[in-house]
Design an enzyme around this catalytic site. Structure first.
Site, PDB file in Angstrom:
ATOM      1  N   GLY A  36      54.088   9.357  -6.997  1.00  0.00           N
ATOM      2  CA  GLY A  36      54.014   9.487  -5.545  1.00  0.00           C
ATOM      3  C   GLY A  36      54.274   8.207  -4.782  1.00  0.00           C
TER       4      GLY A  36
ATOM      5  N   CYS B  30      63.049  41.528  -0.798  1.00  0.00           N
ATOM      6  CA  CYS B  30      64.473  41.170  -0.833  1.00  0.00           C
ATOM      7  C   CYS B  30      65.315  42.444  -0.798  1.00  0.00           C
ATOM      8  CB  CYS B  30      64.802  40.360  -2.079  1.00  0.00           C
ATOM      9  SG  CYS B  30      66.578  40.067  -2.283  1.00  0.00           S
TER      10      CYS B  30
ATOM     11  N   CYS C 146      67.846  35.867  -7.733  1.00  0.00           N
ATOM     12  CA  CYS C 146      68.158  37.195  -7.206  1.00  0.00           C
ATOM     13  C   CYS C 146      69.164  37.915  -8.111  1.00  0.00           C
ATOM     14  CB  CYS C 146      68.722  37.038  -5.794  1.00  0.00           C
ATOM     15  SG  CYS C 146      68.806  38.563  -4.846  1.00  0.00           S
TER      16      CYS C 146
END
Lengths: 277, 393
Positions: free
Chosen positions: A29, A238, A269
């Site tokens: 970080g 979707c 997808c």
């Protein structure tokens, strides 16, 4: 490609970047300054991510590039072409097959595995920048772990709107120490940062900063006990694959208010549609 | 039915072919030669070299041609090429006092050793369009003197002031200067690093900032002590021979400003300096750079920081046109995912606003809201100019 080194950058530069990356991994970080180079694409278009990818890419690696979750958006196409041209590496659109995935604004829906590296393109690496514009000041604030202003900003959202009004580039705390900008991913993706088995590297070219989240690192999204962190949800699924758990993009279908929702992760997808068919 | 947007690859290839076609223009005319650009548009070439920080007139001209005359794009092209070049040697410090002078003026003395030389300048031209050039009129050659065998020495004007101690001395302390092309910026920066950033900063940006100091935003009372343009030898030290050799000449513009004097209990008052240097003929750039250099010394000289040009981090972080144009133009990239997040939030805020408003109407019938609720509703009624919006990247 003639006249250029493998993956464009010369070996000295790549070594310099890899050294900075090792430091970044050692201090999760923390923003490591590095001698960023001009790249043959504009600053703001992924030069940080491209430099990181160029430095870590091996000849046998399989590369995937996504922008907004999709492999076929113009800038993803352009960056993928760049590496095909200057490194001659194999590319893929499959999240599962890829060794290195360079991304802008999304983390793939398909869970990543250990050994994979996700490279983020970062526009403004400093999470405190819009609260304190001076770099001198913000570096000091990180050093002193002085993050009160960030909580004040989130609190002001709650006082004003009733809830935290940051929807992307939502600040996180890495390994209990550094507050970090996860790049402009939707906060929907923030939970994927926590304990992820893959190595996540962040490159900001114009600002000349690198940072990292090593595998299996604790990453918390900043919140309050009475206002816990929450992610976006959709009333829709979707329209193409029927997913009810992925990040959806709204697509306008006509000029009469018609719209539909589809997965922003095109590989996810398509894979789902393939399985269903 | 919606079809996912495909064909990005073909679209990009076609766009680039169209661009190349546009750049070529009318095929019935001869194509512009790179040499012509270097020869006849040399000020554009000089600006490209300066902001790209690469001295190569031929490639700068090529970049200018390839960019269809877009200077910012040309600077970017040349800078991206520069980054691939190996560093073979580091030159000795350039000695601009030994410049082969084409132009040299001082606004502080009427007559100076070596003389005032106007050189090829746009100064004092009347800005009247020369329609004869439209008709292709021949340009007569310049006059040249052949009675000058040995050039007179042209000492730096500011060094003449040194004799009396009137101007601050600037001496090489031998320390290794920063290298902004290799090291990330580390604020606060020393003057050497600042000057490097200004030297490749965008001319328009520096001009505006320099101008702002003249209008009172960090005024520093400048005089153009000396401006000189000409050729300077570049020398490198060859370790094997233990000798310094000249590897060529480059054209440079240099501006030395004489500014307001400081002074303290310990130090007698002295003029201070602002410095500007650029490749080629870039006089305006060097003057603007010198103004800004002097403005950025405010802290060092104990002056109040009141103008934008005096704020080092602000000035330096935004000076580079390659940085700036890249980040501004990245707004053209798709942002559907973040925009979707914002849409979602905005709809939610508007829904809550509508609910609160109808609640507020019933409240007037004797249903007082708590103070907290009222203030939350009030702020919600304003435009949604929330600060979170600045994350829009």
């Amino acid at each position: 490609m003639n006249g250029y080194n493998f993956a464009y950058l010369d070996e000295q530069t790549k070594r310099m970047i890899r050294r900075a990356l090792l430091k970044a991994v050692a201090i999760p970080g923390y923003q490591v300054p590095f001698g960023g180079r001009e790249m043959p694409m504009p600053y703001g278009w992924g030069t940080g991510g491209v430099q990181v990818t160029a430095s870590i890419l091996g000849a046998d690696d399989i590369l995937k590039v996504i922008d907004q979750g999709a492999d076929d958006t113009t800038n993803a196409v352009s960056i993928r072409h760049f590496f095909q041209r200057v490194a001659g590496v194999e590319t893929t659109t499959s999240t599962a097959t890829a060794d290195v995935i360079q991304t802008r604004h999304r983390i793939p829906e398909t869970p990543l595995r250990n050994g994979q590296i996700l490279v983020f393109q970062v526009p403004i690496p400093e999470p405190l920048r819009f609260i304190e514009p001076s770099e001198q000041e913000t570096r000091m604030m990180h050093a002193l772990e002085e993050y009160g202003v960030m909580h004040v900003k989130l609190y002001e959202d709650i006082a004003r709107y009733g809830h935290i009004a940051t929807t992307y580039a939502y600040p996180v705390k890495v390994d209990g120490r550094y507050v970090m900008d996860p790049s402009p991913i939707p906060k929907f993706d923030n939970p994927k940062l926590d304990g992820n088995p893959a190595l996540m590297l962040f490159g900001a070219g114009r600002e000349k900063r690198l940072y990292a989240i090593p595998p299996y690192t604790r990453v918390e999204s900043l919140d309050f006990e009475d206002h816990p962190f929450e992610v976006q949800t959709w009333e829709h699924t979707c329209a193409l694959c029927g997913s009810d758990h992925s990040y959806l993009d709204e697509v306008i279908t006509d000029d009469k208010g018609g719209r539909m929702f589809v997965c922003s992760d095109t590989d996810y997808c398509q894979t789902r549609r393939g399985e269903v068919a | 039915m919606y079809v996912a947007v495909k064909g990005g690859e073909q679209a990009i290839a076609n766009a680039h072919r169209w661009l190349a076609d546009r750049r070529r223009g009318n095929r019935e005319r001869a194509e512009l030669e790179v040499e012509q650009i270097g020869d006849q548009l040399r000020l554009a070439v000089d600006r490209v070299m300066s902001e790209a920080s690469l001295y190569d007139p031929e490639l700068a001209a090529l970049a200018f041609k390839q960019a269809s005359g877009d200077l910012t794009e040309a600077v970017f092209l040349l800078r991206a090429y520069r980054t691939t070049l190996p560093r073979l040697a580091v030159s000795e410090p350039l000695d601009t006092a030994n410049m082969r002078i084409e132009r040299r003026i001082s606004a502080t003395y009427k007559d100076i050793p070596g003389g005032q030389i106007l050189g090829p300048t746009y100064d004092y031209t009347h800005r009247l369009l020369d329609f004869l050039q439209l008709a292709g009129a021949e340009v007569p050659p310049a006059e040249s003197r052949d009675d000058v065998t040995e050039a007179e020495p042209c000492p730096q004007i500011l060094e003449l002031l040194n004799d009396e101690g009137l101007v601050e001395q600037e001496l090489d302390d031998g320390s290794e200067p920063a290298d902004i092309t290799r090291d990330p910026p580390d604020y606060p920066m020393d003057r050497a690093a600042r000057l490097q950033m200004l030297a490749r900063g965008d001319e328009g940006y520096l001009l505006a900032l320099g101008y702002s100091t003249q209008r009172g935003y960090g005024r520093n009372h400048p005089f153009a002590g000396e401006i000189r343009l000409g050729q300077v030898e570049v020398e490198i030290h060859v370790d094997e021979w233990d000798e310094t050799i000249c590897v060529g000449e480059i054209a440079l513009s240099e501006c030395q400003l004489i500014n307001q004097f400081g002074g303290s209990r310990e130090a007698a008052p002295q003029f201070t300096r602002g410095y500007g240097l650029a490749f080629g003929h870039n006089e305006r750039k060097t003057m603007a750079m010198a103004l800004v250099d002097r403005a950025l010394r405010a802290e060092e000289l104990g002056e109040p920081i009141v103008g934008p040009a005096q704020q080092a981090e602000f000035v330096l972080a935004h000076a580079d046109s390659v940085d700036a144009s890249g980040f501004v133009s990245h707004l053209k990239l798709p942002h559907y995912v973040d925009f979707q997040s914002e849409l979602d939030l905005l709809r939610r805020l508007r829904r809550e606003h509508a609910q609160n408003t109808s609640f507020g109407q019933s409240e007037s019938h004797g249903n007082p809201a708590t103070e907290e609720e009222t203030s939350a509703r009030k702020s919600g009624q304003g435009k949604h100019d929330r600060e979170g919006g600045v994350h829009g990247l």
